[in-house]
Design an enzyme around this catalytic site. Structure first.
Site, short mmCIF file in Angstrom:
data_model
loop_
_atom_site.label_atom_id
_atom_site.label_comp_id
_atom_site.label_asym_id
_atom_site.label_seq_id
_atom_site.Cartn_x
_atom_site.Cartn_y
_atom_site.Cartn_z
N SER A 103 41.92 39.73 40.79
CA SER A 103 42.77 40.79 40.24
C SER A 103 44.21 40.56 40.66
CB SER A 103 42.29 42.15 40.77
OG SER A 103 42.66 42.27 42.13
N LYS A 104 45.08 41.30 40.01
CA LYS A 104 46.51 41.24 40.33
C LYS A 104 46.72 41.55 41.82
CE LYS A 104 49.47 44.65 39.50
NZ LYS A 104 50.30 44.61 40.71
N ARG A 105 45.93 42.49 42.31
CA ARG A 105 46.07 42.86 43.73
C ARG A 105 45.74 41.70 44.67
NH1 ARG A 105 44.09 47.33 41.66
NH2 ARG A 105 41.96 46.69 42.10
#
Ligand code: GLU
Length: 522
Positions: free
Chosen positions: A265-267
């Site tokens: 994910s972007k995180r």
């Protein structure tokens, strides 16, 4: 293949494009090009509540940067326009009506409060989140439970309602996935999805099927996260009477976190310090900026290459592929079923290889823009002519000399800036500890000798240094680091005499003298 290959990438423009999304674009593109087919970009923006300004433009810019240009799209046009679902609203309603007429869908009049009450009332330990499905639909307010007169009256009064699919109770839906083989779902596991919303807009499920049919899509490739929706789509193809035209499906493997634990994910990128989006994305609401591969300094060729190898290979050890080689080698049956772990170190390796292999001319514009953005003297922040104020031949020579040392475009800043401008800082702290009068004398001598030299070539410059060093009983090895710092400002860069040759006599002598004077005053 009997029908013309037509594939589509169908994003919902809700934010930056994850590398998995770009890989979906790439696999669609490669398949289309390999089979002489068409690659369509369709914008799936029927969920108005998720509208994000700038997100659609971002998708076009990303595809342009990657060189994956659609044959048909909202900007490129095409025979099946419009390609933006919000502009096709009038198309979908008739199909929802058709499904109601044939008994495969029904009107549901339940208010948000009633739906909420259903969730509370039927919640049990075994079923913590009850869904609108075969078990509950007969307890709700819809055209299956109300009389025909009541339904007609509600519709005539303009009562807000949705259209839901009536999932069969006990059927197995089976289809062949090009990557996974035969996949089956039992219909009792699937809820009665909304097809048409109260505002008359279709949901994704209805719109994707209708548009794939109307746009004559032959193959639908999308991420594995859409696999659970496949039974709904397959039943819709059947109920609308289009089974014979249904595309072939392929659900592409997920891209996983570096440790293999779940979807990347972007995180994860924020946490581990690498990009996950293709290009920089600024969230228009929060103003939060997310770095992209482009701005981090990746070449589009390298980005495309590394994406292709996330979940696919050609069966050999080859890792570096141009887009034309990918088109030739690509086949869906070599795409893996399992998720592909993302490895940023490997991504950097691809970029380094591409920079190494690129001709200076190919890199010139991107390097110039990078140097301009870093404020290097002579370069202007004007895309297309960033190097207008710089000698082209010099630029190409410098790129050739330093590209082996660059992993990202940003590395050209420290590696190349000193060729175009005197460094603003010199790391004299690294010279100081071993500095003495003998060395000071040596460099004064060296500057003098260089001043009177007739030929200005690396080999002669090196010879001169060695001769003076021998005469003063100094080891050349001790002199190289100070000379490097004098010319480039720090402990980096290619061969020091190559640098001197390129920056020329005047700049070489000026920089030596400048550092001598700094050392003297310390
Ligand atoms: N609109 C869906 C998305 O945002 C498309 C999925 C599909 O290709 O069917 O990814």
């Amino acid at each position: 293949m009997d029908k013309k290959v037509r594939v589509r990438f169908a994003p919902s423009p809700t934010g930056g494009l994850h590398l998995g999304g770009v890989r979906t674009v790439l696999f669609n593109y490669l398949f289309a090009k390999k089979h002489g087919g068409d690659f369509i970009l369709r914008i799936e923006d029927t969920d108005q509540s998720r509208f994000v300004p700038g997100a659609e433009e971002y998708i076009f810019n990303t595809l342009a940067w990657c060189g994956l240009i659609p044959d048909e799209s909202p900007v490129h046009g095409g025979p099946y326009a419009p390609y933006r679902q919000s502009e096709r609203k009038a198309t979908y309603k008739q199909y929802a009506e058709q499904l109601v007429q044939t008994g495969h869908a029904y009107y549901a009049f339940d208010t948000p409060e009633e739906l909420e009450q259903m969730r509370v009332q039927y919640k049990t330990e075994e079923n913590p989140s009850p869904q609108y499905n075969h078990a509950l639909r007969m307890k709700m307010r819809n055209s299956l439970t109300l009389s025909a007169d009541e339904v007609a009256a509600l519709l005539a009064a303009g009562t807000p309602h949705v259209v839901r699919i009536k999932m069969p109770l006990d059927e197995t839906v089976t289809f062949t996935d090009m990557i996974r083989g035969e996949v089956s779902f039992h219909t009792s596991q699937v809820d009665d999805k909304v097809l048409l919303k109260a505002d008359g807009m279709p949901t994704y499920h209805l719109a994707v099927v209708v548009d794939d049919y109307l746009m004559k899509i032959s193959h639908a490739f999308r991420g594995e996260e859409w696999l659970p929706s496949a039974p709904v789509h397959i039943l819709l193809w059947k109920y609308l009477g289009w089974s014979a035209d249904m595309p072939q499906w392929a659900h592409l493997p997920l891209i996983l976190k570096p440790d293999g634990n779940g979807k990347l994910s972007k995180r994860d990128g924020d946490r581990l310090g690498f990009p996950v989006f293709a290009m920089d994305w600024t969230d228009p609401k929060s103003g939060e900026k997310t770095i992209g591969f482009k701005e981090r300094g990746f070449l589009p060729e390298a980005f495309v290459n590394l994406l292709a190898l996330l979940g696919w290979n050609d069966g050999t050890d080859q890792e570096i592929f141009t887009i034309d080689e990918l088109i030739r080698a690509f086949s869906m049956d070599r795409v893996h079923k399992g998720g592909a772990k993302f490895n940023y170190e490997k991504a950097l390796w691809y970029n380094q290889e591409w920079i190494k292999r690129a001709a200076p001319e190919q890199l010139a514009d991107q390097v110039s823009e990078t140097l301009a953005a870093a404020g290097v003297q002579g370069f202007v922040t004007d895309a297309g002519s960033a190097s207008a104020g710089v000698d082209r031949e010099l630029l190409l020579r410098v790129i050739q000399l330093v590209k082996e040392r660059c992993t990202l475009l940003a590395d050209f800043v420290p590696q190349a800036a000193f060729f175009f401008a005197t460094p603003s800082e010199f790391d004299t702290a690294s010279i100081q500890p071993k500095w003495n009068d003998t060395k000071n004398m040596f460099f004064i001598e060296l500057a003098k000798a260089y001043e009177s030299s007739v030929v200005w070539e690396a080999t002669d410059l090196e010879k001169t240094l060695k001769e003076i060093a021998a005469a003063q009983d100094l080891k050349p090895g001790e002199l190289m680091l100070p000379l490097r710092i004098m010319l480039v400002g720090g402990k980096f860069g290619p061969g020091v005499f190559d640098i001197a040759e390129i920056i020329g006599k005047e700049a070489t002598i000026e920089r030596i003298k400048k550092v001598l004077s700094i050392l003297e005053h310390n």
